[in-house]
Design a protein around this motif. Structure first.
Motif, mmCIF file in Angstrom:
data_model
loop_
_atom_site.group_PDB
_atom_site.id
_atom_site.type_symbol
_atom_site.label_atom_id
_atom_site.label_comp_id
_atom_site.label_asym_id
_atom_site.label_seq_id
_atom_site.Cartn_x
_atom_site.Cartn_y
_atom_site.Cartn_z
ATOM 1 N N LEU A 221 1.338 -1.298 -0.113
ATOM 2 C CA LEU A 221 0.162 0.187 -0.462
ATOM 3 C C LEU A 221 0.660 0.892 -0.067
ATOM 4 C CD1 LEU A 221 -2.281 1.541 0.655
ATOM 5 C CD2 LEU A 221 -1.842 1.226 3.183
ATOM 6 N N ILE A 222 0.385 1.775 -0.705
ATOM 7 C CA ILE A 222 1.074 2.954 -0.936
ATOM 8 C C ILE A 222 0.452 4.044 -0.176
ATOM 9 C CG2 ILE A 222 2.968 4.690 -2.176
ATOM 10 C CD1 ILE A 222 3.191 2.804 -4.802
ATOM 11 N N PRO A 223 1.133 4.726 0.821
ATOM 12 C CA PRO A 223 0.001 6.208 1.341
ATOM 13 C C PRO A 223 -0.067 7.194 0.014
ATOM 14 C CG PRO A 223 1.061 5.612 2.828
ATOM 15 C CD PRO A 223 1.270 4.705 1.594
ATOM 16 N N PRO A 224 -1.049 8.069 0.628
ATOM 17 C CA PRO A 224 -0.702 9.684 -0.560
ATOM 18 C C PRO A 224 0.320 9.543 -0.589
ATOM 19 C CG PRO A 224 -2.966 9.904 0.522
ATOM 20 C CD PRO A 224 -2.424 7.924 1.107
ATOM 21 N N SER A 225 1.266 10.007 -0.974
ATOM 22 C CA SER A 225 3.169 10.300 -0.593
ATOM 23 C C SER A 225 3.277 11.165 -2.393
ATOM 24 C CB SER A 225 3.686 9.242 -0.819
ATOM 25 O OG SER A 225 3.001 8.315 0.107
ATOM 26 N N LYS A 226 4.369 12.256 -2.299
ATOM 27 C CA LYS A 226 5.131 12.491 -3.129
ATOM 28 C C LYS A 226 6.488 11.168 -3.394
ATOM 29 C CE LYS A 226 5.411 17.742 -1.994
ATOM 30 N NZ LYS A 226 5.683 19.267 -1.829
ATOM 31 N N LEU A 227 5.531 11.207 -4.398
ATOM 32 C CA LEU A 227 6.845 9.924 -5.541
ATOM 33 C C LEU A 227 7.727 10.943 -5.853
ATOM 34 C CD1 LEU A 227 7.374 7.546 -6.809
ATOM 35 C CD2 LEU A 227 6.245 8.469 -8.475
ATOM 36 N N ALA A 228 7.985 12.490 -6.115
ATOM 37 C CA ALA A 228 8.488 12.745 -6.713
ATOM 38 C C ALA A 228 8.506 14.774 -6.174
ATOM 39 C CB ALA A 228 8.573 13.383 -7.962
ATOM 40 N N HIS A 229 10.085 15.537 -5.601
ATOM 41 C CA HIS A 229 9.845 16.837 -5.129
ATOM 42 C C HIS A 229 10.455 17.866 -5.956
ATOM 43 C CE1 HIS A 229 9.682 19.820 -1.791
ATOM 44 N NE2 HIS A 229 10.787 19.760 -1.387
ATOM 45 N N GLU A 230 9.721 18.632 -6.288
ATOM 46 C CA GLU A 230 10.682 19.651 -7.042
ATOM 47 C C GLU A 230 11.569 18.914 -8.059
ATOM 48 O OE1 GLU A 230 12.262 23.437 -5.053
ATOM 49 O OE2 GLU A 230 10.681 22.075 -2.895
ATOM 50 N N GLY A 231 11.049 17.462 -8.702
ATOM 51 C CA GLY A 231 12.584 17.054 -9.387
ATOM 52 C C GLY A 231 12.747 15.842 -9.538
ATOM 53 N N VAL A 232 12.715 15.966 -7.687
ATOM 54 C CA VAL A 232 13.790 14.722 -7.867
ATOM 55 C C VAL A 232 12.597 13.576 -7.617
ATOM 56 C CG1 VAL A 232 15.604 14.267 -5.948
ATOM 57 C CG2 VAL A 232 15.699 16.652 -6.502
ATOM 58 N N ILE A 233 13.411 12.493 -7.318
ATOM 59 C CA ILE A 233 12.273 11.112 -6.897
ATOM 60 C C ILE A 233 12.726 10.395 -5.701
ATOM 61 C CG2 ILE A 233 13.095 8.303 -7.293
ATOM 62 C CD1 ILE A 233 11.109 9.681 -9.447
ATOM 63 N N ASN A 234 11.790 10.708 -5.124
ATOM 64 C CA ASN A 234 11.430 10.020 -3.113
ATOM 65 C C ASN A 234 12.016 8.651 -3.557
ATOM 66 O OD1 ASN A 234 11.146 9.177 -0.860
ATOM 67 N ND2 ASN A 234 9.178 10.559 -1.161
ATOM 68 N N GLN A 235 13.391 8.769 -3.417
ATOM 69 C CA GLN A 235 14.238 7.411 -3.876
ATOM 70 C C GLN A 235 13.671 6.097 -2.489
ATOM 71 O OE1 GLN A 235 15.645 6.031 -6.747
ATOM 72 N NE2 GLN A 235 15.553 4.160 -5.990
ATOM 73 N N GLN A 236 13.778 6.780 -1.586
ATOM 74 C CA GLN A 236 13.139 5.644 -0.770
ATOM 75 C C GLN A 236 12.619 5.423 -0.530
ATOM 76 O OE1 GLN A 236 12.571 7.892 3.794
ATOM 77 N NE2 GLN A 236 13.675 5.725 4.806
ATOM 78 N N LEU A 237 10.967 6.026 -0.712
ATOM 79 C CA LEU A 237 9.749 5.133 -0.853
ATOM 80 C C LEU A 237 9.904 4.155 -2.580
ATOM 81 C CD1 LEU A 237 6.447 5.191 -0.937
ATOM 82 C CD2 LEU A 237 6.547 7.454 -2.608
ATOM 83 N N LEU A 238 10.684 5.225 -3.297
ATOM 84 C CA LEU A 238 10.458 3.598 -4.342
ATOM 85 C C LEU A 238 11.493 2.285 -4.145
ATOM 86 C CD1 LEU A 238 10.071 3.697 -7.805
ATOM 87 C CD2 LEU A 238 12.419 4.340 -7.963
ATOM 88 N N ASP A 239 12.254 2.519 -3.567
ATOM 89 C CA ASP A 239 13.122 1.491 -2.891
ATOM 90 C C ASP A 239 11.992 0.620 -2.265
ATOM 91 O OD1 ASP A 239 15.364 2.138 -4.470
ATOM 92 O OD2 ASP A 239 16.213 2.740 -2.194
ATOM 93 N N LEU A 240 11.497 1.178 -1.235
ATOM 94 C CA LEU A 240 10.448 0.847 -0.390
ATOM 95 C C LEU A 240 9.568 -0.405 -1.198
ATOM 96 C CD1 LEU A 240 10.379 2.620 2.482
ATOM 97 C CD2 LEU A 240 11.014 0.105 2.457
ATOM 98 N N LEU A 241 8.928 0.123 -2.077
ATOM 99 C CA LEU A 241 7.773 -0.241 -2.949
ATOM 100 C C LEU A 241 9.125 -1.819 -4.259
ATOM 101 C CD1 LEU A 241 5.510 -0.644 -4.589
ATOM 102 C CD2 LEU A 241 5.824 1.307 -6.086
ATOM 103 N N LEU A 242 9.478 -1.386 -4.751
ATOM 104 C CA LEU A 242 10.751 -2.372 -5.736
ATOM 105 C C LEU A 242 11.612 -3.664 -4.553
ATOM 106 C CD1 LEU A 242 12.494 0.363 -8.240
ATOM 107 C CD2 LEU A 242 9.834 -0.831 -8.493
ATOM 108 N N ALA A 243 11.433 -3.335 -3.217
ATOM 109 C CA ALA A 243 11.567 -4.445 -2.920
ATOM 110 C C ALA A 243 10.599 -5.284 -2.059
ATOM 111 C CB ALA A 243 12.308 -3.962 -1.751
#
Length: 562
Positions: A157-179
């Motif tokens: 489950l991805i709660p409402p989140s910022k996937l990108a902030h001012e053009g920078v990917i939220n790598q921690q969220l992405l890593d959690l998902l991909l794991a």
């Protein structure tokens, strides 16, 4: 800086100029969709088309979507934007931000669908949103379709989140998902494709605003929504006031689901009410209200104004209600993975309810609903792992004044190409064929079914997850038309007693999947001899079927043709 003046807005009162502007909005959305499809890693987006891209105004109201995408997402994406804005208010958003969630109750109804929303800024001011919703090839969970007892078993489950902030990917969220997914490369590639699609949509909108010298899209959005709402209300007013009811039954993981609908017409307003439907299921067929709403307003629009542009104005005159805690208004954390079992069947209940007063417009029930998406997971002989979705359509119901066809309705998704599955998995298709006598008979015949036989050529067992629900409840006809043929799922020639959930397919095993046929329309006696002969010659019916369903010997038809 351009200034939005009265002179700049004169085009809003010019029907030709407004239509050109509308077509350009659709073109921008289609360019965004082409970007998503061309960049996507997974077949379910690239080939099947389980996605949509949407242009919205600064309040999240829908403006335009591409013609080929899943139309129902226009009913969920605007609501998702409003949920995201509740967490991230508009004044806190920055250029380069992108918001994401797959919360079923905030988005499209189950975890596999991820929604990404990107705010569009012009001269530092928020002027619009672009959005993409797409089905991920995997989201974790048990891969045991429909058997989960709550949402937590179904994936990440991805709660409402910022996937990108001012053009920078939220790598921690992405890593959690991909794991937490089995196909991280596909999921990551698809997410980046969605971000790119949103950027293309944003660039197109800003280009449109430059050309029209607009600081704000709001006057254009208001005009589009107003005209669309007026047209929809006019169409509703032509329907006699009243309460029209019908019900359909649907196979669940265990037992059946009862879907009851009342379509209430009052002047220029319609209410679709699901009181009397089954309570929440113990299993994954529960449907959040967002999905119920979307798959209720869409078939109603198909009946009332099928050629009207899809945007927020279409739905302002339609209300959808359902008791909280029912199968069509399930509460978190119910299992919802197979919510399409219920949502995709809303059309059947609505069409049946309105058949008596709109006989020239309704269709037979669709054998392509509920849509099926089998998931195969395992490994090649060299140990490489795979997860691949196989989407297959049955026959649609007979159309308003034509036979049904083999395609998706109301899901609007394509079947996965055989060649792709064979290239991406150790599966070999031995057969893919249309099934004679499977479309419901009637003046207008339901679309025929298709059958596939597939062999596991790997030396390893593979997992096959599926959820079929038309064994006992085939697609019904309307106005005297006959039902289509039911599902048939077999392993090594032996029909499966319970073709739901997950089972192992051993090396060399063969799976046969036969999709349902669509329901017919109008009495069998009204079908022309020419149409029956055509079906016989094309293989849609057999000689036995012609005699059984229409009472005509094939030899007689063939002699008459000479």
């Amino acid at each position: 800086m351009s200034i939005t003046t009265h002179d700049n807005l004169r085009f809003l009162n010019d029907p030709v100029a407004l239509r050109i502007t509308w077509d350009r909005l659709v073109s921008i959305s289609e360019e965004a969709a082409a970007t998503l499809v061309n960049m996507a890693f997974s077949s379910i987006i690239r080939e099947v088309g389980d996605y949509s891209c949407l242009l919205m105004d600064a309040e999240g109201n829908s403006l335009a979507q591409p013609k080929a995408s899943v139309p129902v997402f226009i009913g969920t994406l605007p609501a998702t934007v409003r949920h995201l804005l509740a967490k991230f208010p508009a004044e806190t958003l920055k250029p380069g931000d992108s918001l994401v969630t797959n919360d079923p109750w905030l988005g499209t109804g189950h975890l596999n669908d991820v929604t990404i929303v990107t705010p569009v800024f012009r001269d530092g001011r928020l002027v619009a949103f672009t959005g993409a919703a797409a089905h991920m090839s995997d989201i974790g969970g048990s891969l045991n379709m429909g058997s989960s007892r709550d949402m937590f078993e179904e994936g990440f489950l991805i709660p409402p989140s910022k996937l990108a902030h001012e053009g920078v990917i939220n790598q921690q969220l992405l890593d959690l998902l991909l794991a937490n997914v089995r196909a991280p490369d596909q999921v990551e590639g698809d997410l980046h494709a969605m971000l790119a699609a949103n950027q293309i949509g944003a660039s197109g909108l800003l280009g449109l605003m430059d050309d029209l010298q607009l600081e704000s899209l709001q006057p254009l959005a208001t005009k589009i929504h107003s005209l669309t709402e007026q047209a929809m209300r006019k169409a509703i007013t032509a329907v006699p006031d009243g309460r029209y009811q019908a019900a359909v039954d649907i196979g669940d993981y265990e037992g059946d689901i009862h879907l009851n609908v009342a379509v209430i017409v009052e002047g220029s307003n319609i209410t679709i009410d699901y009181a009397g439907s089954s309570a929440e299921s113990l299993f994954g067929s529960n449907c959040p209200m967002s999905f119920t709403y979307a798959y209720s307003v869409y078939p109603l629009k198909c009946l009332l104004e099928p050629h009207l542009p899809n945007n927020e104005g279409c739905f302002k005159s339609i209300r959808v209600t359902a008791p909280e805690g029912s199968i069509v208004n399930a509460r978190p954390p119910c299992a919802v993975e197979m919510r399409n079992r219920v949502g995709h069947m809303a059309h059947a209940a609505i069409f049946s309810a309105l058949a008596g007063i709109m006989p020239e417009r309704v269709m037979g029930h669709s054998g392509s609903a509920p849509v099926t998406c089998d998931v195969f997971a395992g490994q090649f002989d060299d140990g490489r792992r795979f997860v691949e979705s196989l989407c297959v359509n049955g026959g649609t119901g007979a159309r308003p004044a034509a036979d049904g066809i083999v395609t998706g309705f109301p899901g609007n998704m394509s079947s996965t190409p055989v060649e792709l599955i064979e290239a991406a998995t150790p599966l070999l298709f031995l057969e893919k064929a249309l099934v004679p006598d499977s479309g419901g008979a009637g003046r207008w015949r339901g679309g025929v079914a298709q059958r596939m036989t597939i062999r596991n050529t790997s030396r390893y067992p593979l997992s096959h997850s599926m959820f079929y629900s038309r064994q006992k409840h085939p697609a019904q006809g309307v106005l005297g038309g006959e039902a289509g043929a039911p599902n048939l799922i077999a392993l090594n020639g032996q029909p499966l007693a319970k073709p739901v959930g997950r089972h192992d397919v051993q090396p060399g095993d063969e799976i046969t999947i036969q999709m349902p046929g669509g329901g017919g329309k109008m009495p069998v006696a009204e079908r022309s001899r020419e149409a029956i002969l055509f079906d016989l010659q094309e293989g849609y019916i057999s000689a036995e079927g012609a005699l059984r369903d229409y009472g005509i010997a094939a030899e007689t038809l063939l002699k008459e043709a000479k």
